[in-house]
Design a protein around this motif. Sequence first.
Motif, PDB file in Angstrom:
ATOM      1  N   HIS A   2      97.391   1.335  61.428  1.00 34.16           N
ATOM      2  CA  HIS A   2      96.647   2.086  62.597  1.00 34.16           C
ATOM      3  C   HIS A   2      97.344   3.468  62.556  1.00 34.16           C
ATOM      4  CE1 HIS A   2      94.788  -1.533  64.384  1.00 34.16           C
ATOM      5  NE2 HIS A   2      96.084  -2.277  64.068  1.00 34.16           N
ATOM      6  N   SER A   3      96.534   4.310  62.892  1.00 30.38           N
ATOM      7  CA  SER A   3      97.136   5.563  63.260  1.00 30.38           C
ATOM      8  C   SER A   3      96.624   6.661  64.225  1.00 30.38           C
ATOM      9  CB  SER A   3      97.266   6.512  61.954  1.00 30.38           C
ATOM     10  OG  SER A   3      95.782   6.729  61.509  1.00 30.38           O
ATOM     11  N   LEU A  11     106.309   9.405  66.128  1.00 28.64           N
ATOM     12  CA  LEU A  11     105.517   9.058  67.167  1.00 28.64           C
ATOM     13  C   LEU A  11     104.439   8.425  66.423  1.00 28.64           C
ATOM     14  CD1 LEU A  11     106.677  11.654  68.872  1.00 28.64           C
ATOM     15  CD2 LEU A  11     104.333  11.923  69.655  1.00 28.64           C
ATOM     16  N   GLN A  12     104.276   8.555  65.002  1.00 28.52           N
ATOM     17  CA  GLN A  12     103.357   7.584  64.397  1.00 28.52           C
ATOM     18  C   GLN A  12     103.838   6.332  64.244  1.00 28.52           C
ATOM     19  OE1 GLN A  12      99.914   8.186  63.340  1.00 28.52           O
ATOM     20  NE2 GLN A  12     100.347   6.242  63.005  1.00 28.52           N
ATOM     21  N   ILE A  13     105.194   6.210  63.821  1.00 27.77           N
ATOM     22  CA  ILE A  13     105.738   4.929  63.584  1.00 27.77           C
ATOM     23  C   ILE A  13     105.867   4.208  64.755  1.00 27.77           C
ATOM     24  CG2 ILE A  13     107.997   3.949  62.959  1.00 27.77           C
ATOM     25  CD1 ILE A  13     108.669   6.439  61.124  1.00 27.77           C
ATOM     26  N   GLU A  16     102.274   2.645  65.221  1.00 26.96           N
ATOM     27  CA  GLU A  16     102.309   1.614  64.437  1.00 26.96           C
ATOM     28  C   GLU A  16     102.970   0.359  64.786  1.00 26.96           C
ATOM     29  OE1 GLU A  16     103.414   3.169  60.523  1.00 26.96           O
ATOM     30  OE2 GLU A  16     101.597   4.719  60.377  1.00 26.96           O
ATOM     31  N   VAL A  17     104.274   0.352  65.174  1.00 26.39           N
ATOM     32  CA  VAL A  17     104.961  -0.568  65.390  1.00 26.39           C
ATOM     33  C   VAL A  17     104.288  -1.591  66.552  1.00 26.39           C
ATOM     34  CG1 VAL A  17     106.962  -1.528  66.513  1.00 26.39           C
ATOM     35  CG2 VAL A  17     107.093  -0.118  64.462  1.00 26.39           C
ATOM     36  N   TRP A  18     103.846  -0.644  67.826  1.00 22.62           N
ATOM     37  CA  TRP A  18     103.152  -1.013  68.774  1.00 22.62           C
ATOM     38  C   TRP A  18     101.864  -1.770  68.608  1.00 22.62           C
ATOM     39  CZ3 TRP A  18      98.416  -0.196  71.440  1.00 22.62           C
ATOM     40  CH2 TRP A  18      98.550  -0.334  72.685  1.00 22.62           C
ATOM     41  N   LYS A  38     115.306  -4.009  66.552  1.00 26.11           N
ATOM     42  CA  LYS A  38     115.360  -4.338  65.406  1.00 26.11           C
ATOM     43  C   LYS A  38     114.089  -3.488  64.517  1.00 26.11           C
ATOM     44  CE  LYS A  38     113.442  -8.986  65.528  1.00 26.11           C
ATOM     45  NZ  LYS A  38     113.977 -10.377  65.252  1.00 26.11           N
ATOM     46  N   HIS A  39     112.908  -3.568  65.207  1.00 30.37           N
ATOM     47  CA  HIS A  39     111.754  -3.038  64.943  1.00 30.37           C
ATOM     48  C   HIS A  39     111.522  -1.488  65.052  1.00 30.37           C
ATOM     49  CE1 HIS A  39     110.290  -7.377  66.461  1.00 30.37           C
ATOM     50  NE2 HIS A  39     110.770  -7.180  65.199  1.00 30.37           N
ATOM     51  N   LEU A  40     112.379  -1.124  65.984  1.00 29.07           N
ATOM     52  CA  LEU A  40     112.325   0.376  66.482  1.00 29.07           C
ATOM     53  C   LEU A  40     113.737   1.128  66.034  1.00 29.07           C
ATOM     54  CD1 LEU A  40     110.660  -0.320  69.987  1.00 29.07           C
ATOM     55  CD2 LEU A  40     109.441   0.852  67.767  1.00 29.07           C
TER      56      LEU A  40
END
Length: 204
Positions: A2-3, A11-13, A16-18, A38-40
Amino acid sequence: MHSLAPLPAKLQIFYEVWSKVRDGNQGEIPFRHQLQIKHLYSLASNMLVYCRLPDRDLQVTMSGTAFDEKYGRNLTGMNIQHMATPRAAKAFIAFNGPLLEYPTAGYTCDTLVTKSGKRLRDEYLMLPLQDKNGKRTVCAMVFETQSVSYGLPPEGKHTHATYDELQVARHIDIGYGIPGCDCPILRENNAVNSEVKKSNPIVS
């Protein structure tokens, strides 16, 4: 993948995580507890998490070290009025309404003068979250910054958002469309920035 294009790397990362968590929820907005450090990890210092109180005020529940450094104090537990002038606080609260109620994402760009006089150009992405009761009362924000120049430091001991430094503000479609929003932070900027109130399409 997703982007939201174009956005700075952090902000892009974050988006993508969200989005990955959202996909795992069968398309439902992520819960606050699902966004783990841990994801962020690479974004933690640039992240702010805040919740909407019953009186519609906003309160910070977690602030990263980069946010604390920029404002010259730890922001956790503070309401938005402690971080901004009354005009800026009112506008920010209004801007966050559609994020939680519609919902949408939010993007802003501003130039902030810190207490040392450094001028920072910041870009922010705000995304809605559900609380433990399944209500959309929480937002997470990530910013990416670059130093652009020096100026006169603000009056007072601490840095405050004044609203005058705002350059761009818009809601972004995350699959629910864009509401018709009579929000001052959008309305006033619409007079000077033709990009305000336009959405960026999601590219999957």
